[in-house]
Design a protein around this motif. Structure first.
Motif, PDB file in Angstrom:
ATOM      1  N   ARG A 216       0.819  -1.051  -0.050  1.00  0.00           N
ATOM      2  CA  ARG A 216       0.018  -0.089   0.005  1.00  0.00           C
ATOM      3  C   ARG A 216       0.744   1.348  -0.058  1.00  0.00           C
ATOM      4  O   ARG A 216       0.560   2.293  -0.388  1.00  0.00           O
ATOM      5  N   GLY A 217       2.132   1.196   0.388  1.00  0.00           N
ATOM      6  CA  GLY A 217       2.928   2.258   0.654  1.00  0.00           C
ATOM      7  C   GLY A 217       3.147   3.026  -0.562  1.00  0.00           C
ATOM      8  O   GLY A 217       2.964   4.496  -0.738  1.00  0.00           O
ATOM      9  N   LYS A 218       3.315   2.363  -1.772  1.00  0.00           N
ATOM     10  CA  LYS A 218       3.603   2.902  -3.013  1.00  0.00           C
ATOM     11  C   LYS A 218       2.594   3.946  -3.461  1.00  0.00           C
ATOM     12  O   LYS A 218       2.417   4.905  -4.299  1.00  0.00           O
ATOM     13  N   TYR A 219       1.226   3.407  -3.282  1.00  0.00           N
ATOM     14  CA  TYR A 219      -0.055   4.342  -3.481  1.00  0.00           C
ATOM     15  C   TYR A 219      -0.150   5.634  -2.940  1.00  0.00           C
ATOM     16  O   TYR A 219      -0.470   6.442  -3.286  1.00  0.00           O
ATOM     17  N   GLN A 220       0.430   5.559  -1.555  1.00  0.00           N
ATOM     18  CA  GLN A 220       0.385   6.854  -0.774  1.00  0.00           C
ATOM     19  C   GLN A 220       1.474   7.872  -1.375  1.00  0.00           C
ATOM     20  O   GLN A 220       1.194   9.119  -1.319  1.00  0.00           O
ATOM     21  N   GLY A 221       2.487   7.646  -2.261  1.00  0.00           N
ATOM     22  CA  GLY A 221       3.147   8.421  -2.935  1.00  0.00           C
ATOM     23  C   GLY A 221       2.326   9.182  -3.947  1.00  0.00           C
ATOM     24  O   GLY A 221       2.793  10.441  -4.258  1.00  0.00           O
ATOM     25  N   TYR A 222       1.513   8.411  -4.632  1.00  0.00           N
ATOM     26  CA  TYR A 222       0.446   8.889  -5.830  1.00  0.00           C
ATOM     27  C   TYR A 222      -0.197   9.807  -4.933  1.00  0.00           C
ATOM     28  O   TYR A 222      -0.445  11.034  -5.725  1.00  0.00           O
ATOM     29  N   PHE A 223      -0.693   9.615  -3.693  1.00  0.00           N
ATOM     30  CA  PHE A 223      -1.597  10.503  -3.317  1.00  0.00           C
ATOM     31  C   PHE A 223      -0.989  11.722  -2.650  1.00  0.00           C
ATOM     32  O   PHE A 223      -1.298  12.909  -3.041  1.00  0.00           O
ATOM     33  N   ALA A 224       0.285  11.613  -2.399  1.00  0.00           N
ATOM     34  CA  ALA A 224       1.089  12.946  -2.171  1.00  0.00           C
ATOM     35  C   ALA A 224       1.565  13.618  -3.436  1.00  0.00           C
ATOM     36  O   ALA A 224       1.512  14.766  -3.327  1.00  0.00           O
ATOM     37  N   ALA A 225       1.785  12.739  -4.376  1.00  0.00           N
ATOM     38  CA  ALA A 225       1.905  13.775  -5.743  1.00  0.00           C
ATOM     39  C   ALA A 225       0.474  14.451  -6.217  1.00  0.00           C
ATOM     40  O   ALA A 225       0.519  15.738  -6.600  1.00  0.00           O
ATOM     41  N   VAL A 226      -0.533  13.878  -5.865  1.00  0.00           N
ATOM     42  CA  VAL A 226      -1.833  14.688  -6.179  1.00  0.00           C
ATOM     43  C   VAL A 226      -1.780  15.952  -5.464  1.00  0.00           C
ATOM     44  O   VAL A 226      -2.321  17.065  -5.716  1.00  0.00           O
TER      45      VAL A 226
ATOM     46  N   THR B 159       9.618   6.446   0.065  1.00  0.00           N
ATOM     47  CA  THR B 159       9.430   5.620   1.150  1.00  0.00           C
ATOM     48  C   THR B 159       8.251   4.622   1.139  1.00  0.00           C
ATOM     49  O   THR B 159       8.378   3.245   1.477  1.00  0.00           O
ATOM     50  N   GLY B 160       7.356   4.985   0.036  1.00  0.00           N
ATOM     51  CA  GLY B 160       6.046   4.215  -0.036  1.00  0.00           C
ATOM     52  C   GLY B 160       6.787   2.901  -0.974  1.00  0.00           C
ATOM     53  O   GLY B 160       6.212   1.751  -0.663  1.00  0.00           O
ATOM     54  N   ARG B 161       7.525   3.047  -1.932  1.00  0.00           N
ATOM     55  CA  ARG B 161       8.088   2.060  -2.629  1.00  0.00           C
ATOM     56  C   ARG B 161       9.304   1.184  -1.919  1.00  0.00           C
ATOM     57  O   ARG B 161       9.176   0.051  -2.191  1.00  0.00           O
ATOM     58  N   LEU B 162       9.703   1.794  -0.926  1.00  0.00           N
ATOM     59  CA  LEU B 162      10.876   0.948  -0.308  1.00  0.00           C
ATOM     60  C   LEU B 162       9.990   0.032   0.978  1.00  0.00           C
ATOM     61  O   LEU B 162      10.644  -0.873   1.337  1.00  0.00           O
TER      62      LEU B 162
END
Length: 493
Positions: free
Chosen positions: A142-152, A330-333
């Protein structure tokens, strides 16, 4: 019975295309809410001139903030009762009605009322989007999707002021609200059919109406005190102290309600969860620091470093871009690092160091060094967001994901309001001026005033570093539980 039917207990399979469809829809919904919080700011002077009322302009922002923050926990509870799909669609619908009412408002009074309606619809969109991802993606991934939300979030922070200024200057201010209509329709249409593929999320809960009312009133009183303190009224005025006292009493009554209700709005089982509590503190400190700095830094750039308004906007990019880099990396790691907590621990420590360097000599730091330091601080802030969100969702049962996620977003909003007020109070109190003078669209301060402002921002950066220190302590204390590799009732092909 078919595995896709609502009553089935069989596992549900989503292929990558369906995941992307759902993700795109909820990110559009999230973008709606995030954009609306930034696009209005640059159009406010034009709106004030159009309605011949400059004194009421702060209420256009405050009314949305009040209702959006207050309804967030209620929306999370409704999502746990009825499922996120109907609540998300209802939120988009209310938001669109409010947007149209804003665009057609005949006076600033009705614009303020319409903004409050907008906040009721838009307040829960971000937490609902995170809840949907929580139901769809295993915590380990799930962490990598939080990066998408941060980008939004960051893209809306950059695009909002630009679009708002362009619409207000070259077209018409009402377009900042009309633009929500096609975006909202696209989000609803794109999400509606795909969200039917989510696993059943209808749980028997009682809606604590009294608890929701007490929490909303306590929040409104607190935010009014923070909004009016030091601006409309002095911090020691009867009005502000009365609001603070009223908020304290209402929070106490809400705490009593939590302890005695059969099924409170925010269950003790959620609030007493060690991961939830420490994750909320870390997230509130990180997001509060980000919001507070994003509001105060333009004043620093223009009054202390003598940048123009356009240069100030460009100078904000490293901070915002750093958050995206930190959150995404961080989300991807996270899935590949057993001790994933080390990422935000290191990030917050580095961010504190960058802010400490800025606090040493705010007036003498070279622009290139400033850009580097704000970028580093942004990366540090970004590392906290995915770990806090995923950690909290990983620590609660699936039926409580909506409630826990909404609680986190609620306290993140409160953290933003509190730290923004603190930073603003430092500037006003130490600089000894109510604000800079506007000359030809840029800020003009004398040498003595600029030096005083630099001294004030030394303490702003110190306060931001201290907020990160509190978040760092919360992160260190937070229990590091292994991330689940499955989601109940759902598998991703």
């Amino acid at each position: 019975m078919d595995a896709r039917s609502p009553g089935s207990d069989a596992s549900l399979t989503l292929d990558p295309a369906e995941v992307r469809t759902i993700l795109f829809g909820v990110m559009l919904a999230m973008f709606l809410s995030a954009l609306d919080q930034t696009i209005v700011a640059t159009a406010l002077p034009t709106i004030g001139v159009a309605f011949s009322d400059l004194e009421s302009l702060p209420w256009i922002v405050t009314s949305y903030l009040l209702t959006a923050t207050a309804v967030t926990p209620l929306v999370g509870k409704l999502a746990d009762i009825y499922g996120p799909r109907p609540v998300l669609l209802a939120g988009i619908a209310v938001f669109l009605v409010g947007s149209i009412a804003c665009a057609l408002a005949p006076s600033i009074f009705w614009l303020i009322v319409a903004r409050a309606l907008q906040g009721i619809g838009g307040g829960g969109l971000i937490s609902l989007a995170q809840t949907i991802i929580g139901l769809m993606i295993a915590p380990r991934d799930r962490g990598k999707y939080q990066g998408y939300f941060a980008a939004v979030f960051i893209s809306s922070s950059i695009a909002g002021p630009i679009l708002g200024g362009f619409f207000a200057q070259h077209l018409h201010w009402s377009l900042i609200f009309w633009i929500n209509v096609p975006l909202g329709i696209a989000a609803a249409v794109r999400s509606e059919r795909a969200l039917r593929r989510l696993p059943p999320h209808h749980h028997k809960h009682r809606l604590d109406v009294l608890g929701a009312l007490l929490m909303c009133l306590a929040t409104v009183a607190m935010l009014l005190a923070l909004s009016w303190g030091g601006t409309r009224f002095s911090w020691g005025s009867v009005e502000v102290l009365g609001l603070v006292a009223g908020s304290v009493v209402l929070w106490a009554l809400f705490g009593l309600r939590i302890a005695t209700a059969v099924e409170p709005l925010l269950p003790l089982s959620v609030l007493s969860n060690q991961v939830v509590l420490t994750g909320i503190i870390a997230a509130a400190c990180a997001m509060g620091t980000l919001i507070g700095l994003s509001i105060e830094l333009p004043l620093y750039f223009e009054s202390v470093l003598h940048l123009s308004a356009s240069q100030s906007g460009l100078a904000m990019i490293p901070l915002m871009a750093g958050v995206v880099v930190g959150a995404t990396a961080t989300g991807r790691l996270m899935p590949h690092i057993p001790h994933y907590k080390r990422l935000p621990v290191a990030g917050q420590a580095i961010g504190m160091l960058a802010l400490a360097v800025l606090a040493i000599d705010p007036a003498g730091v070279p622009l290139a060094v400033l850009v580097l330091l704000t970028g580093i601080a942004g990366v540090g802030l970004g590392t906290v967001l995915p770990v806090a969100t995923v950690g909290i969702q990983n620590a609660v049962p699936v039926p409580q994901i909506g409630t826990a996620t909404a609680a986190m977003n609620f306290f993140r909003s409160l953290g933003g309001a509190v730290l923004t007020a603190v930073f603003g109070a430092i500037v006003i109190g130490l600089a000894g001026v109510s604000g800079p003078h506007e000359t030809g669209g840029s800020l003009a301060l004398g040498a003595a005033e600029a030096a005083t402002m630099a001294h004030a921002f030394r303490w702003v950066f110190a306060a931001a570093g201290f907020a990160l220190f509190i978040g760092l302590v919360a992160t260190l204390i937070m229990e590091e539980r292994p991330l689940r590799t499955t989601v109940h009732h759902i598998d991703i092909e």
